[in-house]
Scaffold this motif. Structure first.
Motif, PDB file in Angstrom:
ATOM      1  N   ILE A   1      -6.796   7.556   3.741  1.00 38.83           N
ATOM      2  CA  ILE A   1      -5.862   7.448   4.873  1.00 38.83           C
ATOM      3  C   ILE A   1      -5.531   8.833   5.428  1.00 38.83           C
ATOM      4  O   ILE A   1      -5.654   9.074   6.628  1.00 38.83           O
ATOM      5  CB  ILE A   1      -4.562   6.715   4.448  1.00 38.83           C
ATOM      6  N   THR A   2      -5.150   9.776   4.539  1.00 41.61           N
ATOM      7  CA  THR A   2      -4.665  11.076   5.042  1.00 41.61           C
ATOM      8  C   THR A   2      -5.767  11.892   5.724  1.00 41.61           C
ATOM      9  O   THR A   2      -5.491  12.672   6.625  1.00 41.61           O
ATOM     10  CB  THR A   2      -4.058  11.920   3.902  1.00 41.61           C
TER      11      THR A   2
ATOM     12  N   ILE B   1       0.966   5.299   0.386  1.00 41.98           N
ATOM     13  CA  ILE B   1       0.135   6.436   0.805  1.00 41.98           C
ATOM     14  C   ILE B   1       0.494   7.657  -0.029  1.00 41.98           C
ATOM     15  O   ILE B   1       1.661   8.065  -0.086  1.00 41.98           O
ATOM     16  CB  ILE B   1       0.341   6.778   2.295  1.00 41.98           C
TER      17      ILE B   1
ATOM     18  N   PRO C   1      -5.446   7.918  10.911  1.00 47.42           N
ATOM     19  CA  PRO C   1      -4.757   7.501   9.692  1.00 47.42           C
ATOM     20  C   PRO C   1      -4.005   6.173   9.823  1.00 47.42           C
ATOM     21  O   PRO C   1      -3.975   5.388   8.872  1.00 47.42           O
ATOM     22  CB  PRO C   1      -3.759   8.641   9.423  1.00 47.42           C
TER      23      PRO C   1
ATOM     24  N   VAL D   1       0.874  -1.181   0.000  1.00 50.81           N
ATOM     25  CA  VAL D   1       0.000   0.000   0.000  1.00 50.81           C
ATOM     26  C   VAL D   1       0.907   1.226   0.000  1.00 50.81           C
ATOM     27  O   VAL D   1       1.800   1.333   0.850  1.00 50.81           O
ATOM     28  CB  VAL D   1      -0.891   0.011   1.266  1.00 50.81           C
TER      29      VAL D   1
ATOM     30  N   PHE E   1       3.174   7.488  12.321  1.00 53.34           N
ATOM     31  CA  PHE E   1       3.501   6.082  12.046  1.00 53.34           C
ATOM     32  C   PHE E   1       4.772   5.706  12.800  1.00 53.34           C
ATOM     33  O   PHE E   1       5.876   6.044  12.391  1.00 53.34           O
ATOM     34  CB  PHE E   1       3.666   5.862  10.541  1.00 53.34           C
TER      35      PHE E   1
ATOM     36  N   CYS F   1      -6.160  -0.927   5.222  1.00 51.18           N
ATOM     37  CA  CYS F   1      -5.798  -1.103   3.809  1.00 51.18           C
ATOM     38  C   CYS F   1      -4.855  -2.286   3.635  1.00 51.18           C
ATOM     39  O   CYS F   1      -5.029  -3.119   2.752  1.00 51.18           O
ATOM     40  CB  CYS F   1      -5.052   0.138   3.305  1.00 51.18           C
TER      41      CYS F   1
ATOM     42  N   TYR G   1      -4.641   3.023   7.467  1.00 51.91           N
ATOM     43  CA  TYR G   1      -3.543   2.388   6.723  1.00 51.91           C
ATOM     44  C   TYR G   1      -3.516   0.891   7.018  1.00 51.91           C
ATOM     45  O   TYR G   1      -3.425   0.065   6.108  1.00 51.91           O
ATOM     46  CB  TYR G   1      -2.213   3.053   7.103  1.00 51.91           C
ATOM     47  N   GLU G   2      -3.632   0.560   8.299  1.00 50.57           N
ATOM     48  CA  GLU G   2      -3.585  -0.861   8.670  1.00 50.57           C
ATOM     49  C   GLU G   2      -4.765  -1.637   8.095  1.00 50.57           C
ATOM     50  O   GLU G   2      -4.627  -2.783   7.696  1.00 50.57           O
ATOM     51  CB  GLU G   2      -3.526  -1.001  10.204  1.00 50.57           C
TER      52      GLU G   2
ATOM     53  N   PRO H   1       5.335   3.324   6.307  1.00 52.30           N
ATOM     54  CA  PRO H   1       4.691   3.003   5.025  1.00 52.30           C
ATOM     55  C   PRO H   1       5.470   3.518   3.821  1.00 52.30           C
ATOM     56  O   PRO H   1       6.252   4.459   3.924  1.00 52.30           O
ATOM     57  CB  PRO H   1       3.353   3.747   5.109  1.00 52.30           C
TER      58      PRO H   1
END
Ligand code: C5P
Length: 232
Positions: free
Chosen positions: A213-214, A7, A219, A5, A24, A226, A223-224, A29
């Motif tokens: 995500i953003t 971002i 977020p 993934v 993060f 996704c 992300y996780e 990421p």
């Protein structure tokens, strides 16, 4: 390269992108830096994000005469990005020159992918503005084949095209697909969207995900989610 993934860090300045990335802590990421951030913050932002342990897709979509693209790619290669791109409409010769410029003295290089037709271009604008009269799907596949012929690693395409690109250019030819949304999320201005799970099923190699995500309340959790749907 496994599935991942990416971002889309579409932030206007260094402060905003770094404060976003500060969230993060465990996993770093893969991030996409586009024209806005690169032109605003300069190459230093690439070095800074790289030094924090992120992989970088530098989305600058180069398109110029082969010699100029070759030299520009050599600069990007020196920035140690992991993935970069150009317009396939610049011709096979331009793409070959780009690869030459990107290749370091030790033979290593970032991955290089091509944009075929932008999703903002439709059949009508292609015919009227560009005087290209073939069906747009055929043009997209032809440009993807040209990228493959030039030795590139893949293309940016919609998740809907990923399966067909693999059929035409082979399973190893990378498909990097934006236009991803959660099933219960906002579509926004994207016209053709797929969930991360659908993109996985259809064979996308990388998904590029921005606002889901953003702009999420959490977020890191988005992300996780996704990653769980697309990679795991
Ligand atoms: O926020 P969102 O998930 O829509 O962001 C998608 C990212 O992918 C943005 O950086 C956008 O510019 C990029 N992109 C796209 N469609 C294309 C090519 C790139 O959405 N055809």
């Amino acid at each position: 390269m496994g599935k991942d993934v990416i971002i889309a860090c579409d932030f206007p300045n260094k402060e905003e992108v770094l404060s976003f990335l500060d969230k993060f802590v465990d996993k770093k990421p893969f991030v996409k830096i586009g024209m806005e951030l690169f032109y605003g913050a300069g190459p230093e932002i690439v070095r800074e994000i790289k030094s924090r342990g992120h992989k970088i897709f530098l989305d600058l979509k180069l398109h110029d005469i082969p010699n100029t693209v070759k030299k520009a790619m050599s600069v990007l290669s020196g920035l140690d990005v992991d993935l970069c791109n150009l317009h396939a409409s610049g011709t096979v010769r331009m793409m070959e020159a780009a690869l030459e410029g990107l290749t370091r003295p030790d033979g290593t290089r970032p991955l290089l992918i091509a944009v075929t037709q932008l999703t903002s271009t439709d059949q009508e604008s292609m015919e009227n503005d560009l005087l290209i009269h073939e069906p747009i799907d055929k043009v997209v596949m032809h440009y993807a084949s040209n990228a493959k012929k030039a030795g590139l690693d893949g293309v940016v395409c919609s998740p809907l095209e990923a399966g067909k690109v693999h059929e035409v250019c082979g399973a190893d030819f990378l498909t990097v697909t934006p236009g991803v949304r959660f099933a219960d999320g906002d579509v926004g201005d994207q016209k053709h969207v797929m969930t991360p799970a659908e993109a996985k099923r259809i064979g996308s190699d990388y998904i590029v995900v921005g606002r889901p995500i953003t702009a999420a309340e959490d977020p890191v959790a988005a992300y996780e989610r996704c990653v769980a749907e697309f990679v795991d």
